[in-house]
Write a protein that holds these residues in place. Sequence first.
Motif, PDB file in Angstrom:
ATOM      1  N   HIS A 132       2.333   3.969  22.094  1.00 52.92           N
ATOM      2  CA  HIS A 132       1.092   5.205  22.521  1.00 52.92           C
ATOM      3  C   HIS A 132       1.087   4.957  24.173  1.00 52.92           C
ATOM      4  N   ARG A 133       0.441   6.211  24.597  1.00 59.11           N
ATOM      5  CA  ARG A 133      -0.311   6.313  25.527  1.00 59.11           C
ATOM      6  C   ARG A 133      -1.776   6.076  25.490  1.00 59.11           C
ATOM      7  N   ARG A 134      -1.985   5.194  26.181  1.00 60.03           N
ATOM      8  CA  ARG A 134      -2.898   5.114  25.999  1.00 60.03           C
ATOM      9  C   ARG A 134      -4.324   6.075  26.749  1.00 60.03           C
ATOM     10  N   ARG A 135      -5.249   6.888  26.738  1.00 60.23           N
ATOM     11  CA  ARG A 135      -5.663   7.709  27.484  1.00 60.23           C
ATOM     12  C   ARG A 135      -6.923   6.358  28.248  1.00 60.23           C
ATOM     13  N   GLN A 136      -6.944   7.026  29.528  1.00 62.26           N
ATOM     14  CA  GLN A 136      -8.197   5.860  30.229  1.00 62.26           C
ATOM     15  C   GLN A 136      -9.383   6.676  29.915  1.00 62.26           C
ATOM     16  N   ARG A 137     -10.485   6.034  29.862  1.00 62.36           N
ATOM     17  CA  ARG A 137     -11.475   5.689  29.679  1.00 62.36           C
ATOM     18  C   ARG A 137     -12.769   6.545  30.858  1.00 62.36           C
ATOM     19  N   LYS A 138     -13.635   8.052  30.218  1.00 55.88           N
ATOM     20  CA  LYS A 138     -14.548   9.045  31.663  1.00 55.88           C
ATOM     21  C   LYS A 138     -15.220   7.759  32.638  1.00 55.88           C
ATOM     22  N   PRO A 139     -15.092   7.702  34.126  1.00 56.70           N
ATOM     23  CA  PRO A 139     -15.356   6.931  34.414  1.00 56.70           C
ATOM     24  C   PRO A 139     -17.109   6.961  34.684  1.00 56.70           C
ATOM     25  N   GLN A 140     -17.776   8.001  33.961  1.00 57.80           N
ATOM     26  CA  GLN A 140     -19.682   7.823  33.619  1.00 57.80           C
ATOM     27  C   GLN A 140     -20.034   7.956  31.735  1.00 57.80           C
ATOM     28  N   PHE A 141     -20.662   7.582  32.532  1.00 65.51           N
ATOM     29  CA  PHE A 141     -21.844   7.932  31.278  1.00 65.51           C
ATOM     30  C   PHE A 141     -21.725   9.211  30.797  1.00 65.51           C
ATOM     31  N   GLY A 142     -22.083   9.510  29.421  1.00 69.84           N
ATOM     32  CA  GLY A 142     -22.036  10.545  29.117  1.00 69.84           C
ATOM     33  C   GLY A 142     -21.136  11.567  29.483  1.00 69.84           C
ATOM     34  N   MET A 143     -19.912  11.254  29.704  1.00 69.52           N
ATOM     35  CA  MET A 143     -19.330  12.330  29.801  1.00 69.52           C
ATOM     36  C   MET A 143     -18.354  13.009  29.062  1.00 69.52           C
ATOM     37  N   LEU A 144     -18.197  11.954  28.472  1.00 63.16           N
ATOM     38  CA  LEU A 144     -17.661  12.332  26.852  1.00 63.16           C
ATOM     39  C   LEU A 144     -17.763  11.393  25.388  1.00 63.16           C
ATOM     40  N   VAL A 145     -18.022  11.797  24.955  1.00 64.84           N
ATOM     41  CA  VAL A 145     -18.824  12.044  23.552  1.00 64.84           C
ATOM     42  C   VAL A 145     -17.787  11.776  22.048  1.00 64.84           C
ATOM     43  N   LEU A 146     -17.549  10.968  21.299  1.00 64.26           N
ATOM     44  CA  LEU A 146     -17.004  11.097  20.858  1.00 64.26           C
ATOM     45  C   LEU A 146     -17.454  10.978  19.321  1.00 64.26           C
ATOM     46  N   ILE A 147     -17.527  11.598  18.469  1.00 72.36           N
ATOM     47  CA  ILE A 147     -18.021  11.855  16.686  1.00 72.36           C
ATOM     48  C   ILE A 147     -17.087  12.276  15.658  1.00 72.36           C
ATOM     49  N   ASP A 148     -17.586  11.571  14.512  1.00 71.32           N
ATOM     50  CA  ASP A 148     -16.742  11.437  13.205  1.00 71.32           C
ATOM     51  C   ASP A 148     -17.096  10.482  12.308  1.00 71.32           C
ATOM     52  N   GLY A 149     -17.186  10.919  10.953  1.00 71.75           N
ATOM     53  CA  GLY A 149     -17.546  10.179   9.756  1.00 71.75           C
ATOM     54  C   GLY A 149     -16.793   9.458   8.896  1.00 71.75           C
TER      55      GLY A 149
END
Length: 432
Positions: A132-149
Amino acid sequence: MKEMVTLSQTELKRMLVLQRVLEGQISTFEAALVLGLSERQVYRLKAKFQSQGPAALVHGNRGRKPVHAVPEETRQQVIQLAQTIYRGCNYTFLSELLCEREGITLSPSSVGRILKSAGIPSPRKHRPPKLHRRRQRKPQFGMLVLIDGSHHDWLEGRGPKLVLLLAVDDATSMILAALFSLTEDFEGYRRLLFDLVTRYGIPLAIYSDRHTLFFPPEKEVSLEQQLLGEVRPLTQIGRILNELGITHIPARSPQAKGRVERAFGTLQERLTVELRLAGACSLEEANEVLGRFIERYNRQFAVPPESSASAFRPVPAHLRLEHVFCWKERRVLNPGYTIQYQKQTYRVVNTKGVPVIPLRTVVEVHRLADGSLFVGWNGHIYPLEPIPASSLSPKNKEAGKKGGQSMGRKPAPDHPWRKPWKSSQINHGVSF
């Protein structure tokens, strides 16, 4: 009687080559090329072979126990611990627990060899990787937060079934907020996001699945919502993110939010054992263990971001977070400055210096985390005070039952409205 000597394939090859050297069929230089050895080593082997025979080619440590071998007592202890209090641990985690709690220092590979020889496989299933196509990490802390349960038997039957809620930073894989809840509901995610914002600030974007807690079923926006500027219906969680200016991104598949999914996989292996060792049997005890565990997890598994700058925004000074992270519903302000909420009548208290709300205005009822109620209108907050049912007049009581709307009064039979509208006077006009 001659002693029987068992040779390996490599040793047997050396013996045959050395025999040809002694018979003069090949030279020492050619034997060195065939065996992959230096000429000096071939001379030594030839001398030993001439004096001792094939036994000289056998390695001197064959049959001897290595000095660095794990003692049998330690091996049995590792096997026993892997089947009892540390059951379900993978080889790496088990080696860490043995060093930390039992004083047994073994590498994960040594632990794996001991358990495999005893017929105890690793609990981790190694599946073939999927392309699968791997998504690159965001460069900065706090640009994207993943939430789940994650719904899992975290207490292994010692207590209620719990749901673990996580907020993971995409740039560092760091767990920013975590808590156990009885159900995956609004209150759990409200506490998770409140902890995230108060500890780090406001992130740029939130990445979640398409659960109805985040995105309601597709439906048209009502006229009232269009007048309020809403493009699509918002859930309570969506409304909180909208008020904070956080971009909400829906994931189309579990693989899209793979970092939080991999965090759940690691926690299901490690945190379950930590809860077992701590003897946690309730929601409160599980959250207490979780707080200590997350600190160690971040030290071990978090990675540095590409950029040292943080994308978290500070909370504005004018923003009252308790009135953002709450449950909000709309009501109409009735005569007497009253509203109906959950079968109870409340009066809006107009404090000094705050504008008066016009009657029949749509207001927001704020139910805070502690259960207190307020009304919000045009950025102003108004307290609510309950009105006892005994103080309401029968007319107001009936109006309250009808949702705060007044009942129409039936006119009397001789009421002027019931008389014909045409005049009964004689027309004295001139007739032609």
